[in-house]
Motif scaffolding. Structure first.
Motif, PDB file in Angstrom:
ATOM      1  N   PRO A   2       0.827  -1.199   0.000  1.00 21.77           N
ATOM      2  CA  PRO A   2       0.000   0.000   0.000  1.00 21.77           C
ATOM      3  C   PRO A   2       0.865   1.253   0.000  1.00 21.77           C
ATOM      4  CG  PRO A   2       0.043  -0.995   2.184  1.00 21.77           C
ATOM      5  CD  PRO A   2       0.732  -1.963   1.247  1.00 21.77           C
ATOM      6  N   ASP A   3       0.287   2.361  -0.483  1.00 22.32           N
ATOM      7  CA  ASP A   3       1.011   3.624  -0.478  1.00 22.32           C
ATOM      8  C   ASP A   3       1.346   4.018   0.953  1.00 22.32           C
ATOM      9  OD1 ASP A   3       0.769   3.758  -3.197  1.00 22.32           O
ATOM     10  OD2 ASP A   3      -1.054   4.988  -3.139  1.00 22.32           O
ATOM     11  N   ALA A   4       2.487   4.666   1.124  1.00 19.98           N
ATOM     12  CA  ALA A   4       2.865   5.156   2.445  1.00 19.98           C
ATOM     13  C   ALA A   4       1.874   6.238   2.870  1.00 19.98           C
ATOM     14  CB  ALA A   4       4.284   5.718   2.400  1.00 19.98           C
ATOM     15  N   PRO A   5       1.511   6.287   4.144  1.00 18.95           N
ATOM     16  CA  PRO A   5       0.548   7.304   4.585  1.00 18.95           C
ATOM     17  C   PRO A   5       1.110   8.714   4.410  1.00 18.95           C
ATOM     18  CG  PRO A   5       1.510   6.179   6.482  1.00 18.95           C
ATOM     19  CD  PRO A   5       1.953   5.431   5.262  1.00 18.95           C
ATOM     20  N   GLU A   6       0.204   9.641   4.158  1.00 18.17           N
ATOM     21  CA  GLU A   6       0.610  11.039   4.095  1.00 18.17           C
ATOM     22  C   GLU A   6       1.257  11.431   5.417  1.00 18.17           C
ATOM     23  OE1 GLU A   6      -2.410  13.897   2.094  1.00 18.17           O
ATOM     24  OE2 GLU A   6      -3.583  12.283   3.017  1.00 18.17           O
ATOM     25  N   ARG A   7       2.220  12.340   5.330  1.00 23.17           N
ATOM     26  CA  ARG A   7       2.873  12.799   6.559  1.00 23.17           C
ATOM     27  C   ARG A   7       2.644  14.295   6.751  1.00 23.17           C
ATOM     28  NH1 ARG A   7       6.635  15.406   9.131  1.00 23.17           N
ATOM     29  NH2 ARG A   7       7.534  14.487  11.034  1.00 23.17           N
ATOM     30  N   PHE A   8       2.366  14.663   7.995  1.00 23.77           N
ATOM     31  CA  PHE A   8       2.219  16.060   8.391  1.00 23.77           C
ATOM     32  C   PHE A   8       3.087  16.307   9.616  1.00 23.77           C
ATOM     33  CE2 PHE A   8      -1.625  14.786   6.239  1.00 23.77           C
ATOM     34  CZ  PHE A   8      -1.940  15.877   5.419  1.00 23.77           C
ATOM     35  N   ASP A   9       3.409  17.559   9.828  1.00 26.69           N
ATOM     36  CA  ASP A   9       4.123  17.875  11.071  1.00 26.69           C
ATOM     37  C   ASP A   9       3.225  17.641  12.277  1.00 26.69           C
ATOM     38  OD1 ASP A   9       6.459  18.695   9.723  1.00 26.69           O
ATOM     39  OD2 ASP A   9       5.631  20.696   9.403  1.00 26.69           O
ATOM     40  N   ALA A  10       1.943  17.987  12.116  1.00 23.06           N
ATOM     41  CA  ALA A  10       1.001  17.827  13.232  1.00 23.06           C
ATOM     42  C   ALA A  10      -0.375  17.484  12.687  1.00 23.06           C
ATOM     43  CB  ALA A  10       0.932  19.104  14.062  1.00 23.06           C
ATOM     44  N   VAL A  11      -1.055  16.571  13.370  1.00 26.19           N
ATOM     45  CA  VAL A  11      -2.460  16.276  13.104  1.00 26.19           C
ATOM     46  C   VAL A  11      -3.259  16.769  14.296  1.00 26.19           C
ATOM     47  CG1 VAL A  11      -4.201  14.487  12.799  1.00 26.19           C
ATOM     48  CG2 VAL A  11      -2.013  14.303  11.605  1.00 26.19           C
ATOM     49  N   VAL A  12      -4.237  17.598  14.036  1.00 30.02           N
ATOM     50  CA  VAL A  12      -5.109  18.139  15.080  1.00 30.02           C
ATOM     51  C   VAL A  12      -6.475  17.491  14.924  1.00 30.02           C
ATOM     52  CG1 VAL A  12      -6.183  20.207  16.053  1.00 30.02           C
ATOM     53  CG2 VAL A  12      -3.847  20.319  15.120  1.00 30.02           C
ATOM     54  N   VAL A  13      -6.933  16.826  15.970  1.00 28.42           N
ATOM     55  CA  VAL A  13      -8.205  16.108  15.937  1.00 28.42           C
ATOM     56  C   VAL A  13      -9.271  16.990  16.584  1.00 28.42           C
ATOM     57  CG1 VAL A  13      -9.463  14.056  16.666  1.00 28.42           C
ATOM     58  CG2 VAL A  13      -7.037  13.883  16.026  1.00 28.42           C
ATOM     59  N   SER A  15     -12.032  20.633  15.692  1.00 32.20           N
ATOM     60  CA  SER A  15     -11.895  22.002  15.201  1.00 32.20           C
ATOM     61  C   SER A  15     -12.621  23.009  16.078  1.00 32.20           C
ATOM     62  CB  SER A  15     -12.427  22.103  13.765  1.00 32.20           C
ATOM     63  OG  SER A  15     -13.826  21.839  13.711  1.00 32.20           O
ATOM     64  N   GLY A  16     -12.851  22.642  17.354  1.00 29.94           N
ATOM     65  CA  GLY A  16     -13.462  23.576  18.292  1.00 29.94           C
ATOM     66  C   GLY A  16     -12.428  24.536  18.846  1.00 29.94           C
ATOM     67  N   PHE A  17     -12.694  25.068  20.033  1.00 31.35           N
ATOM     68  CA  PHE A  17     -11.820  26.109  20.573  1.00 31.35           C
ATOM     69  C   PHE A  17     -10.402  25.609  20.832  1.00 31.35           C
ATOM     70  CE2 PHE A  17     -15.877  28.122  21.319  1.00 31.35           C
ATOM     71  CZ  PHE A  17     -15.596  29.436  21.000  1.00 31.35           C
ATOM     72  N   GLY A  18     -10.237  24.336  21.162  1.00 28.37           N
ATOM     73  CA  GLY A  18      -8.888  23.817  21.323  1.00 28.37           C
ATOM     74  C   GLY A  18      -8.201  23.570  20.004  1.00 28.37           C
ATOM     75  N   GLY A  19      -8.867  22.863  19.099  1.00 25.34           N
ATOM     76  CA  GLY A  19      -8.248  22.479  17.837  1.00 25.34           C
ATOM     77  C   GLY A  19      -8.014  23.638  16.898  1.00 25.34           C
ATOM     78  N   ALA A  20      -8.974  24.540  16.776  1.00 28.75           N
ATOM     79  CA  ALA A  20      -8.834  25.658  15.850  1.00 28.75           C
ATOM     80  C   ALA A  20      -7.679  26.561  16.254  1.00 28.75           C
ATOM     81  CB  ALA A  20     -10.141  26.445  15.782  1.00 28.75           C
ATOM     82  N   VAL A  21      -7.585  26.867  17.551  1.00 24.20           N
ATOM     83  CA  VAL A  21      -6.517  27.754  18.016  1.00 24.20           C
ATOM     84  C   VAL A  21      -5.154  27.104  17.814  1.00 24.20           C
ATOM     85  CG1 VAL A  21      -5.537  28.857  20.065  1.00 24.20           C
ATOM     86  CG2 VAL A  21      -8.002  28.954  19.654  1.00 24.20           C
ATOM     87  N   THR A  22      -5.030  25.847  18.211  1.00 25.43           N
ATOM     88  CA  THR A  22      -3.740  25.163  18.080  1.00 25.43           C
ATOM     89  C   THR A  22      -3.335  25.027  16.622  1.00 25.43           C
ATOM     90  OG1 THR A  22      -4.361  23.884  20.036  1.00 25.43           O
ATOM     91  CG2 THR A  22      -2.423  23.168  18.841  1.00 25.43           C
ATOM     92  N   ALA A  23      -4.254  24.610  15.772  1.00 23.37           N
ATOM     93  CA  ALA A  23      -3.945  24.430  14.349  1.00 23.37           C
ATOM     94  C   ALA A  23      -3.509  25.745  13.719  1.00 23.37           C
ATOM     95  CB  ALA A  23      -5.160  23.872  13.620  1.00 23.37           C
ATOM     96  N   CYS A  24      -4.204  26.819  14.049  1.00 21.95           N
ATOM     97  CA  CYS A  24      -3.857  28.115  13.471  1.00 21.95           C
ATOM     98  C   CYS A  24      -2.460  28.554  13.901  1.00 21.95           C
ATOM     99  CB  CYS A  24      -4.900  29.151  13.886  1.00 21.95           C
ATOM    100  SG  CYS A  24      -4.603  30.800  13.229  1.00 21.95           S
ATOM    101  N   ARG A  25      -2.181  28.452  15.185  1.00 21.03           N
ATOM    102  CA  ARG A  25      -0.863  28.874  15.677  1.00 21.03           C
ATOM    103  C   ARG A  25       0.256  28.064  15.022  1.00 21.03           C
ATOM    104  NH1 ARG A  25       0.265  30.700  20.470  1.00 21.03           N
ATOM    105  NH2 ARG A  25       2.290  30.946  19.445  1.00 21.03           N
TER     106      ARG A  25
END
Length: 572
Positions: A2-13, A15-25
């Protein structure tokens, strides 16, 4: 292979007040960020208002429902959650209040204590400032017409004055004025760049619909603010994607496997969806994972993955609080005319945003010694018809003489073509719907709830017994406000004494100074699992007191600082 999974520096699970702020920063700092949101995007105009629309507006994927409202009924506590791009900000009441510095209490949770805050107000103040700079909350413009004609706001301020309590117009993350203009409803808003929906917005239209989704786009919800900024900075946003499995790789990185709710994808922008439209499950790889699935979702996800995450703190699932939430209805409010006759006092709860005023009951005025807040609670206009329906039999009875005279005239061959007055009389005084107002309370209950798994099903052991004096004090204050307005309180006497309802659950992954006292450290890092963070309301080790959204966002901003500053990993 299978193809290797996509890689990101960070995955944020989430999109509420915790996720949106962290992802944006993180995205604005140049990191490659993926945000996974189980729910759908909701551009202006997408929130239903009809019974047919509301029928599908609940979150139950197993039954083909992918709406905003996720309602959980645990033993003794019902919880209202949100599902959608922007999380709880889609249906919250926009209030931005800071946690009182006196309530960052330190109790020994290993020796009978309930709250142990390893952070202080001083620690969070710079982050409060940063969040407010982005969201730009403002006070309700009560000195501008037509905002001045908001009876429920004046009523709350008047009641506070009569009771000798402090009240304020809390700052709200709502646009009441277009840039450079005076406050006015329904004015077009100009934005410096397109939002994630590429949709037009207007200023607040004063229809009391904040808690069922703002179709005008007047709320500065997270999809219009942090998430739009995150996407502009290069973050990838994927909706209809629900994280299920977390795993640590031998090289120290993480994988997240998520379920794609393919039936929910229809009609949404491609840049807000997973590009693999045909895939039911996907796995991605990241240097770090930030859990921000909410105060129910993050504990559930960690409990479900506990077997693969050895060494998680024994505090996982503990210190769950309802944030002292309670609700009642003040009905039949009256005022005394100059001639001494008492007449209905109309509060028109559907006029204005949901919350406009907040009364503080300090600890020294509270029977339990625990402070709380009482706030007005507006509701959409269509709900007033429900209340009016309770008065229909009485209204018809009071109009019986006019109805009888009409019948007699028809029998005598007389026909009156004008019926407007009769129809108005059949609506009665409309006091049942307009001379009333929902009121909310939130404060400091005892955080002694605990999540656990029963098979794959999340359960909550929570009871109001220890917080009984607190809730009795809240009910007493509801009664006092009602009497100050010449009305009465309608509430189930059992409410919050044996069972409760919360829209502000916190706890479940509490922060602590070490793994014996918490699941995460004071920067949101999971003890014993470098690269895994929690940045939502589940990290709060006790109730916030006022509306918790601003405090959750401030803590998430602190989590982002810790990630970007590369602080040393916590001890196991």
């Amino acid at each position: 292979m299978p193809d290797a999974p996509e890689r990101f520096d960070a995955v944020v699970v989430g999109s509420g007040f915790g996720g949106a702020v962290t992802a944006c920063r993180l995205a604005e700092a140049g990191q490659d960020v993926l945000v996974l949101e189980r729910g759908r995007p909701y551009p202006p105009g997408a929130f239903p208002r009809t019974p047919h629309g509301f029928k599908a507006n609940f979150w139950a994927p197993d039954e083909g429902l992918y709406g905003v409202f996720d309602i959980r009924s645990f033993d003794h506590l019902d919880v209202v959650l949100a599902s959608g791009l922007g999380g709880g900000s889609l249906i919250y009441a926009n209030v931005m209040l800071r946690k009182d510095e006196r309530t960052f209490v330190r109790e020994d949770v290993l020796d009978g204590g309930y709250e142990d805050w390893p952070v202080t107000r001083a620690d969070l103040d710079p982050h409060y400032d940063r969040v407010e700079d982005r969201l730009r909350p403002v006070r309700y413009p009560l000195d501008h017409a037509p905002f001045a004609a908001t009876p429920k706001t004046h009523a709350m301020l008047e009641a506070a004055g009569r009771l000798g309590l402090e009240a304020e117009l809390p700052r709200l993350a709502v646009r009441f004025a277009a840039d450079g203009e005076d406050p006015a409803p329904g004015r077009p808003l100009a934005e410096r760049r397109p939002n994630v929906h590429h949709a037009a917005r207007t200023t607040c239209t004063l229809v009391g619909e904040c808690d069922v989704g703002c179709n005008a786009g007047a709320k500065d919800s997270l999809d219009f603010t942090y998430l739009s900024d995150a996407q502009h900075a290069g973050a990838t946003l994927r909706t209809c994607c629900e994280a299920r499995v977390l795993a640590r790789r031998p090289d120290g990185e993480w994988t997240v496997t998520y379920l794609q709710h393919r039936p929910a994808r229809a009609g949404h922008r491609d840049d807000l969806l997973d590009p693999a439209a045909a895939a039911d499950r996907r796995t991605v790889r990241a240097g770090r994972v930030v859990l921000a699935a909410g105060a129910v979702g993050s504990p559930h996800l960690l409990l479900a993955n506990r077997a693969g995450l050895p060494g998680l703190s024994s505090q996982l699932g503990h210190r769950v609080s309802a944030n002292g939430d309670a609700i009642a209805w003040i009905r039949d409010t009256t005022r005394l005319r100059e001639d001494g006759v008492r007449v209905p006092r109309y509060l028109d709860p559907s006029h204005g945003p949901v919350i406009t005023a907040s009364i503080t009951v300090p600890a020294e005025r509270s029977a339990s010694g625990r402070a709380f807040h009482v706030q007005d609670a507006g509701a959409p206009a269509f709900t007033e018809w429900w209340w009016h329906g309770l008065d229909v039999p009485g209204d018809v009875w009071h109009a019986r003489r006019r109805l009888l005279m009409r019948v007699v005239d028809r029998l005598r061959g007389r026909r009156h073509s004008r019926v407007s007055g009769l129809l108005s009389a059949l609506l009665g005084t409309a006091s049942g719907s307009a001379a009333m107002m929902p009121v909310l309370a939130m404060g400091r209950d005892f955080p002694d709830g605990r999540y656990r798994l029963d098979g794959s099903e999340l359960q909550l052991d929570w009871h109001a017994t220890r917080s009984r004096d607190y809730y009795r004090g809240v009910r007493s204050s509801f009664d006092q406000v009602a009497r100050a307005l010449g009305g009465r309180t309608l509430a189930d006497p059992r409410h919050q004494l044996t069972t409760g309802l919360t829209v502000h659950p916190v706890g479940g992954c509490p922060m602590g100074s070490d793994a014996r006292r918490g699941v995460v450290d004071p920067w949101g890092r999971v003890f014993g699992h470098p690269g895994l963070h929690v940045a939502d309301g589940s990290t709060l080790p006790g109730p916030v007191g006022p509306n918790p959204s601003l405090t959750i966002a401030a803590f998430a901003d602190r989590v982002a600082d810790a990630i970007l500053d590369a602080r040393p990993s916590p001890a196991t």
